[in-house]
Design an enzyme around this catalytic site. Structure first.
Site, mmCIF file in Angstrom:
data_model
loop_
_atom_site.group_PDB
_atom_site.id
_atom_site.type_symbol
_atom_site.label_atom_id
_atom_site.label_comp_id
_atom_site.label_asym_id
_atom_site.label_seq_id
_atom_site.Cartn_x
_atom_site.Cartn_y
_atom_site.Cartn_z
ATOM 1 N N ARG A 65 0.828 -1.218 0.000
ATOM 2 C CA ARG A 65 0.000 0.000 0.000
ATOM 3 C C ARG A 65 0.858 1.262 0.000
ATOM 4 O O ARG A 65 0.512 2.276 -0.610
ATOM 5 C CB ARG A 65 -0.914 -0.053 1.227
ATOM 6 N N ARG A 91 -10.596 4.185 -1.848
ATOM 7 C CA ARG A 91 -9.380 3.736 -1.159
ATOM 8 C C ARG A 91 -8.996 4.742 -0.089
ATOM 9 O O ARG A 91 -9.122 5.954 -0.298
ATOM 10 C CB ARG A 91 -8.209 3.638 -2.128
ATOM 11 N N ASN A 107 -13.335 15.315 0.466
ATOM 12 C CA ASN A 107 -14.057 14.067 0.261
ATOM 13 C C ASN A 107 -15.562 14.309 0.333
ATOM 14 O O ASN A 107 -16.018 15.181 1.064
ATOM 15 C CB ASN A 107 -13.652 13.049 1.348
ATOM 16 N N THR A 108 -16.298 13.542 -0.454
ATOM 17 C CA THR A 108 -17.756 13.563 -0.314
ATOM 18 C C THR A 108 -18.185 12.218 0.248
ATOM 19 O O THR A 108 -17.609 11.181 -0.094
ATOM 20 C CB THR A 108 -18.467 13.785 -1.674
ATOM 21 N N HIS A 109 -19.181 12.230 1.102
ATOM 22 C CA HIS A 109 -19.632 10.984 1.729
ATOM 23 C C HIS A 109 -21.159 10.965 1.781
ATOM 24 O O HIS A 109 -21.775 11.961 2.186
ATOM 25 C CB HIS A 109 -19.048 10.854 3.145
ATOM 26 N N ASP A 141 -8.813 13.811 6.461
ATOM 27 C CA ASP A 141 -7.528 13.590 7.126
ATOM 28 C C ASP A 141 -7.179 12.101 7.006
ATOM 29 O O ASP A 141 -7.708 11.412 6.137
ATOM 30 C CB ASP A 141 -7.568 14.096 8.580
ATOM 31 N N ALA A 142 -6.320 11.605 7.886
ATOM 32 C CA ALA A 142 -5.835 10.230 7.712
ATOM 33 C C ALA A 142 -6.844 9.164 8.141
ATOM 34 O O ALA A 142 -6.611 7.974 7.941
ATOM 35 C CB ALA A 142 -4.523 10.044 8.479
ATOM 36 N N GLY A 143 -7.970 9.566 8.701
ATOM 37 C CA GLY A 143 -8.955 8.590 9.161
ATOM 38 C C GLY A 143 -9.911 8.169 8.056
ATOM 39 O O GLY A 143 -9.771 8.553 6.894
ATOM 40 N N ASP A 145 -13.216 8.722 6.551
ATOM 41 C CA ASP A 145 -14.292 9.714 6.478
ATOM 42 C C ASP A 145 -14.301 10.655 7.681
ATOM 43 O O ASP A 145 -15.368 11.024 8.202
ATOM 44 C CB ASP A 145 -15.654 9.014 6.317
HETATM 45 C C1 GRF Z 1 -21.035 9.004 -3.905
HETATM 46 O O1 GRF Z 1 -22.239 8.888 -3.202
HETATM 47 C C2 GRF Z 1 -19.858 9.071 -2.973
HETATM 48 O O2 GRF Z 1 -20.082 9.821 -1.836
HETATM 49 C C3 GRF Z 1 -19.708 7.616 -2.649
HETATM 50 O O3 GRF Z 1 -19.846 6.982 -3.890
HETATM 51 C C4 GRF Z 1 -20.710 7.750 -4.703
HETATM 52 C C5 GRF Z 1 -20.010 8.078 -5.982
HETATM 53 O O4 GRF Z 1 -20.825 7.822 -7.050
HETATM 54 N N1 GRF Z 1 -18.488 7.337 -1.968
HETATM 55 P P1 GRF Z 1 -20.365 8.208 -8.525
HETATM 56 O O5 GRF Z 1 -19.156 7.365 -8.864
HETATM 57 O O6 GRF Z 1 -20.047 9.674 -8.544
HETATM 58 O O7 GRF Z 1 -21.551 7.878 -9.387
#
Ligand code: GRF
Length: 189
Positions: A65, A91, A107-109, A141-143, A145
């Site tokens: 890794r 990842r 990041n988006t979650h 950060d390193a965690g 989400d």
């Molecule tokens: C999003 O909901 C993102 O937050 C999550 O995976 C999805 C990405 O979808 N980790 P896409 O590849 O943009 O369609």
């Protein structure tokens, strides 16, 4: 503002950023490159079709890794981005990457962090039985989400929801949240 976007999948959220740049909704944003951790993602394919430079740092090509993380860091640095955006990048990156992009890795979650972190945020929220979930854009950060939250928005869970229907509704909000966040960052807000 130069950004590198990292994807692992279909990149539908990325597409909304590509469209927002193309239509002038994000006049100060330039997508310098789109990268993936594996070959054959639709996210890379659609970026190439849009004329954006793409790269793959294939996780499976590296013995450990740390080597993969080093290569990903170097590759991203080579585009001199102001921000790196994880948009469905599945990842966890290591310290070297986080140090290189300290405070500039976004990041988006698809959940209201700190609830339901990890790869199955939508499934886990549904399984828990929450009536409201949502999405989060944050500095990573390193965690897993974790890191300072930039924007969040709630999405109501419906009785008839499946993971797919709920995730699609979340993504509609997530796309707007990501675009609004990039607009704010680009204008120094
Ligand atoms: C999003 O909901 C993102 O937050 C999550 O995976 C999805 C990405 O979808 N980790 P896409 O590849 O943009 O369609």
């Amino acid at each position: 503002m130069r950004i590198v976007v990292l994807v692992s999948g279909t990149g539908s959220n990325l597409q909304s950023v590509i469209d927002a740049v193309a239509t002038g909704e994000l006049p100060h944003v330039e997508i310098a490159a789109v990268g993936a951790d594996k070959h054959g993602t639709y996210g890379v394919e659609r970026s190439a079709a849009a004329g954006i430079e793409t790269f793959v740092v294939n996780f499976k090509d590296y013995a450990d890794r740390g080597q993969w993380n080093h290569e990903l860091t170097e590759k991203c640095l080579s585009y001199r981005p102001d921000y790196v955006v994880s948009s469905g990048f599945m990842r966890i990156v290591g310290e070297e990457f986080i140090d290189a992009f300290d405070g500039t890795y976004i990041n988006t979650h698809p959940a209201l962090l700190p609830s339901f972190p990890g790869a199955h945020g939508v499934r886990d929220a549904l399984a828990y039985g929450v009536k409201v979930t949502g999405c989060t854009v944050h500095i990573a950060d390193a965690g897993v989400d974790t890191g300072p939250i930039l924007r969040q928005e709630a999405v109501a869970v419906r009785d008839e929801d499946t993971e797919d229907t709920l995730h699609e509704r979340i993504k509609l909000v997530e796309r707007r949240l990501l675009i609004d966040t990039l607009a704010d960052l680009a204008t120094g807000k």
